[in-house]
Design an enzyme around this catalytic site. Structure first.
Site: not given
Ligand code: MG
Length: 439
Positions: A191, A246
């Site tokens: 992420y 995120h």
């Molecule tokens: Mg997620």
């Protein structure tokens, strides 16, 4: 087909001891009787076969062979949930009638007076899901039947395609398309594309801990539109593309980046804002028509009531055990139906197979299902959890055994204890100067 045969074998081998034979009503008749089905024990079954702490709750009853399993997995505070179950819920539930799921949920919910936190909600989810499992076993029906029956033949899923460059991600998308997936989530590295960030100044200054992660937010924001452009060019228009921000970036930066993704027609963009920044949603909606998925971190109805009722996002992304199980998740799904918000339950590796089954049973039964995050279980997990859901051609299937359809090999589960050391690393993310970023 292979998994289905395994399931039949599992039932024949007595792994579902309470399953009445098809066409037989004797066991069902017995348990529909007026006598209470008393809970005799609520216990935690922790297991960690692959470095991810999984937690399942077993509810035992005074009826021979009638037990239920539910998911209570919250790996970031795994031991605390075990204690909430073994030291509190067991004591609280003993002697209660397992048939009264809603009453047990409501009374257990307030039994701590202070509530809505992830530790207690996960313990409550383990109990709640286990009671639905028991209810299904008593009725001789899979849980999705108790929730209203099927709205679809199977559960459409998305796969995760990662890669260190946009080109590598595109190649991995093609592999999933060959396997039958119609939806693929694309992420550059982990992420926030953290692998692309240069060694930050806080490390050389000796700030923070040596293994803290870091992220270059501006670099990430520039890379995501390039990622979408590359994948669309290489993989065509047929596949649906998803992406998870995120949180991790400033709200206005997230809004600007999502606007840039419009030409690539994302299926949804996930978690553009942290729960603390939810007030930016109206501004996001004014600026873009890209569908938004949100809610993985929500614990409390106060977090989803207003956004759903104001149609601030299109997919509710709740992690079902974080809100207390199937009972509250069904209420969220029904609420969302009236506001055209679809479900996209969180389904990562740190949900037990029992929890994935709970997701899938709800997915089958609610009209406003959107998409499900897919999962693959290792052979070890399948041995610990016989009857787990499985994915073929991008669809998830559950078996038709009564209840949630997943058994637990307790002896094997306990051979994989939680590690002695807790792992905080995944959540520890910083900017160049060392400022903590909300993950
Ligand atoms: Mg997620």
């Amino acid at each position: 087909m292979k998994r289905r045969q395994l399931l039949k074998g599992a039932a024949a081998a007595g792994l579902f001891p309470f399953v009445p034979a098809m066409g037989s009503s004797s066991a069902r008749d017995h348990f529909v009787a007026d006598d209470p089905v008393k809970i005799t024990r609520v216990k935690a079954i922790p297991t960690c076969p692959h470095g991810l702490e999984l937690l399942v709750v077993k509810v035992e009853t005074d009826q021979p062979g009638l037990v239920g399993y539910g998911c209570a997995t919250f790996r970031q505070r795994a031991h605390a949930v075990v204690s909430a179950i073994d030291d509190y819920l067991d004591d609280f539930c003993k002697g209660k009638d397992a048939r009264n799921i809603e009453d047990i949920w409501q009374t257990a919910y307030v039994s701590s007076y202070w509530r809505n936190g992830p530790v207690l909600n996960n313990a409550l989810s383990g109990l709640d899901q286990a009671l639905w499992d028991i209810k299904g076993k008593m009725a001789g029906m899979p849980v999705y039947q108790l929730l209203g029956g099927k709205n679809r033949f199977a559960v459409d899923c998305y796969a995760h395609a990662n890669g260190s460059s946009p080109e590598e991600v595109a190649e991995n998308v093609l592999k999933f398309m060959e396997r039958g997936f119609r939806h693929v989530r694309i992420q550059l590295g982990g992420y926030g594309a953290t692998h692309l960030a240069k060694e930050p100044d806080f490390k050389t200054a000796g700030f923070g801990m040596p293994d803290d992660n870091y992220m270059d937010q501006q670099l990430y924001l520039k890379m995501v539109p390039k990622l979408f452009e590359t994948v669309r060019k290489r993989c065509g228009e047929e596949v649906e593309l998803l992406h998870d921000i995120h949180e991790r970036v400033q709200p206005l930066d997230a809004i600007r980046m999502i606007e840039q993704l419009e030409p690539y027609r994302p299926f949804f963009i996930e978690d553009p804002l942290s729960p603390e920044n939810i007030g930016y949603f109206p501004m996001l909606r004014e600026h873009t028509t890209v569908p938004i998925a949100m809610g993985e971190l929500y614990n409390s109805p106060h977090e989803w009531l207003e956004p759903i009722s104001k149609r601030w996002f299109d997919f509710i992304r709740i992690h079902i055990s974080q809100i207390g199980g199937i009972s509250p998740a069904m209420k969220v799904a029904r609420l969302a139906e009236w506001f055209n918000v679809r479900t996209a339950w969180h389904g990562p590796g740190d949900v037990s197979p029992v929890g994935h089954a709970a997701n899938a049973h709800i997915d089958l039964a609610v009209w406003n299902f959107g998409i499900q995050e897919s999962v693959n279980f290792s052979d070890t997990l399948l041995e610990i959890f016989p009857g787990s859901p499985y994915v073929e051609n991008g669809y998830m299937y559950v078996n038709d055994a009564p209840g949630l359809g997943v058994d637990v090999n307790e002896e094997l589960a306990l051979k994989y204890p939680y590690p002695d050391k807790n792992n905080y690393n995944w959540t520890q993310l910083r900017k160049k100067d060392g400022t903590a970023i909300r993950p």
